[in-house]
Design a protein around this motif. Structure first.
Motif: not given
Length: 394
Positions: A48-50, A61-62, A70-81
């Motif tokens: 996963y690409r954050m 991260t795998a 990370l997403a709940l803490s404000g990082w943006t999920y960009e999808g599966i790298g």
């Protein structure tokens, strides 16, 4: 294959403090395609690409649990790298810099040891495994600040290079797999929508959305959060409407800092007024505590030198106008004592025809909050006495 290029000086590996930028190529992190079979391949490991929009920088991260946290803490999920095998003869290591929060990935034992020996770096062990079939290269690029980017997209590397990055050739290999992730993302903008959203349902029931943004889990959950809820699109077959509405309000609140603050307060009249002295903005809301809707926003001027006190007040008496022989203020609504909302300054005439000082967006009054004439009139005509007023600095 060329060896991965490294920064060296006097025989030592150098890692520079990271200054991050985001270079996204449409479709480069899309592990889903309409014509792919929904394979459940237990040997497939999804990377996963954050992206951290506040500090900058990517993390790969795998772990879907780490992805979600990370997403709940404000990082943006960009999808599966990319996808990797569950094991191989070539581990990829992850290292962490405790000083600047940077993560570094390498398949080189020598490079791993060199970085781990440096101050502030911590070896976090094997992150995932390179694919021994060597069919899908994962490229690495770096910039002069020491940031490293990893991608299977040659186009993205080309764009990075055009922006001044150094292409470091192939770092390791991804698996040539069409497996689909059993844990698609349900989090966007720091909000977990799993109670009202299911990736497969949303993808299959909204083909027009898929045609617009693609079928990746990152694209669809982002669409649902940013546009789908506004349009009332169903994200799941069975869900509670009250939960849906509550999550939608959270989405709206995240778009507006003033609305987020408004949610903390109650008002006996069904109206609420907030004035942010830092942004010189007055806003009006309707609803109730935790469920306010913004209906008006006015530019304003506040007291010079901190003359307008922060606090929570209750609106009082109203006056059509007041003033002196030098000026007149129209459509006054009492905040507390002699502190009022009222119009900007006009000549002392029988009607507000000639402005003396119509400035807003600054601290210039003796303590009252000045509004444009029409806005002061709207407040005077529509806000009931006893309405809660909150004045603050953001």
């Amino acid at each position: 294959m060329k060896k991965v290029t490294r920064w060296k000086s006097a025989g030592k590996l150098l890692i520079f403090p990271a200054v991050f930028s985001l270079f996204l190529i449409a479709g480069s992190v899309n592990a889903y395609a309409d014509d792919q079979a929904a394979a459940d391949d237990s040997s497939a490991v999804f990377i996963y690409r954050m992206y951290n929009s506040k500090k900058g920088g990517h993390l790969y991260t795998a772990s879907y649990e780490e992805r979600n946290n990370l997403a709940l803490s404000g990082w943006t999920y960009e999808g599966i790298g990319w996808i990797e095998p569950s094991s191989s003869s070539t581990p990829v290591y992850r290292l962490y810099n405790a000083r600047n929060g940077d993560h570094f990935f390498t398949a080189s034992e020598e490079e791993r040891a060199g970085i781990a020996a440096q101050r502030d770096w911590r070896d976090e062990g094997v992150a995932f495994y390179s694919d021994d079939q060597r069919e899908v290269p994962v490229y690495r690029a770096s910039n002069v600040s020491g940031q490293h980017s990893y991608t299977t997209s040659a186009e993205e590397i080309s764009n990075l290079t055009a922006a001044g990055w150094n292409a470091e050739d192939i770092a390791w290999y991804a698996a040539n797999s069409s497996a689909q992730d059993p844990h698609p993302m349900t989090i966007a903008a720091g909000i977990d929508f799993s109670a009202v959203y299911d990736y497969t349902y949303f993808r299959d029931h909204h083909p027009d959305v898929v045609n617009e943004v693609g079928s990746s889990d990152a694209a669809l959950i982002t669409y649902f959060a940013e546009k789908g809820m506004d349009a009332g699109l169903a994200g799941k077959e069975n869900y509670d409407q009250g939960t849906y509405d509550s999550l939608h309000q959270q989405v709206i609140a995240r778009r507006s800092p003033m609305l987020r603050k408004a949610w903390e307060y109650s008002s006996p009249t069904g109206y609420l007024i907030l004035t942010d002295q830092s942004t010189y903005t007055t806003a009006v809301f309707t609803g109730s505590k935790g469920n306010w809707t913004q209906i008006q926003s006015f530019p304003c001027a506040v007291g010079a030198g901190g003359a307008t006190p922060d606090g929570v007040y209750s609106s009082g008496i109203k006056e059509l106008y007041f003033g002196t022989n030098a000026y007149r203020c129209w459509y006054a609504t009492q905040i507390s004592g002699n502190y009022l909302y009222h119009s900007t300054l006009y000549k002392p005439e029988g009607a507000p025809l000639h402005s003396i000082d119509d400035r807003t967006g600054r601290a210039i009054s003796h303590g009252c909050i000045r509004l444009p004439l029409d806005d002061a009139k709207w407040l005077h005509d529509n806000i009931p006495r006893g309405t809660t007023i909150v004045i603050y600095h953001s």
